[in-house]
Design a protein around this motif. Structure first.
Motif, PDB file in Angstrom:
ATOM      1  N   LEU A  26       0.834  -1.210   0.000  1.00 22.09           N
ATOM      2  CA  LEU A  26       0.000   0.000   0.000  1.00 22.09           C
ATOM      3  C   LEU A  26       0.863   1.253   0.000  1.00 22.09           C
ATOM      4  O   LEU A  26       0.454   2.303  -0.487  1.00 22.09           O
ATOM      5  CB  LEU A  26      -0.953  -0.008   1.199  1.00 22.09           C
ATOM      6  N   ASN A  27       2.032   1.152   0.588  1.00 19.94           N
ATOM      7  CA  ASN A  27       3.049   2.205   0.496  1.00 19.94           C
ATOM      8  C   ASN A  27       2.543   3.570   0.957  1.00 19.94           C
ATOM      9  O   ASN A  27       2.862   4.607   0.378  1.00 19.94           O
ATOM     10  CB  ASN A  27       3.571   2.274  -0.957  1.00 19.94           C
ATOM     11  N   TYR A  75      -0.317   4.922   0.680  1.00 20.37           N
ATOM     12  CA  TYR A  75      -1.375   5.581  -0.102  1.00 20.37           C
ATOM     13  C   TYR A  75      -2.698   5.568   0.651  1.00 20.37           C
ATOM     14  O   TYR A  75      -3.433   6.550   0.643  1.00 20.37           O
ATOM     15  CB  TYR A  75      -1.518   4.903  -1.464  1.00 20.37           C
ATOM     16  N   ASP A 110      -4.321   3.863   4.584  1.00 22.72           N
ATOM     17  CA  ASP A 110      -3.939   3.148   5.796  1.00 22.72           C
ATOM     18  C   ASP A 110      -4.218   1.658   5.614  1.00 22.72           C
ATOM     19  O   ASP A 110      -5.271   1.272   5.103  1.00 22.72           O
ATOM     20  CB  ASP A 110      -4.762   3.641   6.995  1.00 22.72           C
ATOM     21  N   ALA A 111      -3.272   0.840   6.059  1.00 24.71           N
ATOM     22  CA  ALA A 111      -3.502  -0.609   6.003  1.00 24.71           C
ATOM     23  C   ALA A 111      -4.560  -0.982   7.031  1.00 24.71           C
ATOM     24  O   ALA A 111      -4.613  -0.407   8.120  1.00 24.71           O
ATOM     25  CB  ALA A 111      -2.206  -1.352   6.280  1.00 24.71           C
ATOM     26  N   PRO A 112      -5.416  -1.957   6.719  1.00 28.81           N
ATOM     27  CA  PRO A 112      -6.366  -2.434   7.724  1.00 28.81           C
ATOM     28  C   PRO A 112      -5.648  -3.280   8.765  1.00 28.81           C
ATOM     29  O   PRO A 112      -4.541  -3.772   8.527  1.00 28.81           O
ATOM     30  CB  PRO A 112      -7.319  -3.306   6.905  1.00 28.81           C
TER      31      PRO A 112
END
Lengths: 282, 282
Positions: free
Chosen positions: B252-253, B255, B257-259
């Protein structure tokens, strides 16, 4: 339906309109510059046209569309630095003294297509746009897609065969995500000329259809949509529709039914009409 | 909550239970054989246990979960031929004289996790299972995912670097889709021994985490979930959780927020408890 205001807030242009639907739309458009100057022009348009109760905004993003959030109505982490953390909905609400509805540009366009376009009464469909970027919105079981924030469908990774297509992709975040392989700037970077300059028989278009089909096949498996509305500047190349349809069916290989893949019924007016529909739904 | 019946209808085993939640669950399980024999055992269990008003079914599929459809309650195009076009919900409803709720096994598990497990009060989350197949369900904005039929998230295409992993994938429909690369049969076919026989330090697990992360990163961009509950037999290899989390964040870098990526709170009981929750929600 009553008259309402609509704003399609795009990264390169704004479209403002007043109307109750496609038949009485009074609209203007102008380039997106600084937030202050751009909002001034928005305010000027609505003041000249007289009073509306509500204004809907379909905005470029990423945005915060959650009415419960402290930053509702903001454009958030956009690469356009002047617009980052700008309270677009708040600026319109305070200066025009109106109720404001706020969603993504693609969700607004999806709502416009539901109301007046190519998705009449469909509970589950997607609206994808392929232009300077790739974006998607839509409805699932009768409601616009949100989640924690909103979909960023253009940034999914798809298979990329570097023997067939050595172009590395040009998304600044992800390299060869769908947008980094299939948006207009990727086509231009790969082939060395703007997409609109490439002839219909150029191999660019078969590759473009391939990438769009990979994205749409995946989205079909994930959302189970009845229809996919596929628009944006790149889709003016109409030969892409039959090519994408054939490739989506081949990729799904009978495991699920392929969705219908159609152009927007409202053309380039989907976004601003959808913004009006957002306001009417308040 | 009142007591209800629940059926987790799996392709290899059925779990039947009566209860009002995790604390009073009375359950049995038996292998899935023919529809007739299997349903007989289901009926026998519920008749022995006494009367319930409603039974929820979380079923393997593909299924038809649309109550408006003429084939509501059917298992449809499954590769298990004896079960194809079998009216599972109808058989239970008619023989037990109960109301029947019917959804996918993964949506049922998601509902169980929402009610009693790792997704308490979360409006948007996914439930993924990685075992003999890869499947996904969940909720978006407070409602179970449906669409025209239901998600088939396991069959999305992801990048597959054949230099790194020459295994062609073993999905009979799609070859190297996520399920064809990352389900237990794919691991066994690639490495020549069952997944559970591979030691923790085997390179199989880093590759497995890579494929699961590609799938989860894409689903995160598409659904914007707050949490992803990741279960199934393969996820008993607990080292996978930190590896998948790190890879999703890298993909995801920044871009979006990760879940959060977590194990099921209800473990292997999520499916049958979710089936009970389906019945309670009628």
């Amino acid at each position: 339906m009553s008259k309402a205001g609509g704003i399609e807030a795009g990264g390169s242009k704004f479209v403002c309109a007043i109307g109750s639907g496609p038949d009485d739309l009074d609209s203007v458009e102008f380039p997106t510059t600084t937030p202050e100057e751009t909002v001034d022009r928005v305010i000027e348009f609505f003041r000249q046209r007289g009073r509306v109760e509500a204004v809907g905004i379909g905005s470029f993003g990423p945005i915060d569309p959650d009415p419960q959030s402290a930053t509702f109505g903001y454009i958030t982490s956009t690469p356009k630095l002047a617009w980052r953390n700008f309270d677009l909905a708040g600026a319109i609400r305070e200066r025009l003294h109106v109720k404001v509805a706020f969603d993504t540009d693609v969700n607004a366009a999806a709502l416009g297509e539901l109301r007046w376009g190519a998705a009449l009464r469909l509970p589950t469909f997607l609206y994808l746009t392929v232009g300077t970027g790739v974006g998607g919105g839509g409805m699932l079981d009768g409601r616009l897609l949100h989640g924690r924030r909103h979909p960023e469908m253009g940034h999914v990774r798809i298979p990329h065969d570097r023997d067939r297509d050595p172009f590395a992709g040009n998304c600044p975040y992800h390299g060869d995500c769908l947008e980094g392989l299939a948006a207009a700037p990727a086509i231009e970077a790969r082939w060395g000329q703007p997409a609109q300059a490439l002839p219909d028989e150029h191999p660019a278009w078969e590759l473009e259809a391939h990438y769009l089909a990979l994205g749409i096949a995946n989205l079909s498996l994930v959302f189970s949509p009845q229809r996919v509305i596929l628009g944006g500047g790149i889709m003016r190349r109409e030969q892409l529709y039959p090519a994408v349809r054939a490739k989506v069916s081949a990729l799904l290989n009978g495991y699920i039914d392929a969705p219908e893949i159609v152009p927007p019924g409202l053309g380039a007016r989907a976004g601003v009409l959808g913004a009006i529909a957002l306001a009417q739904a308040m």
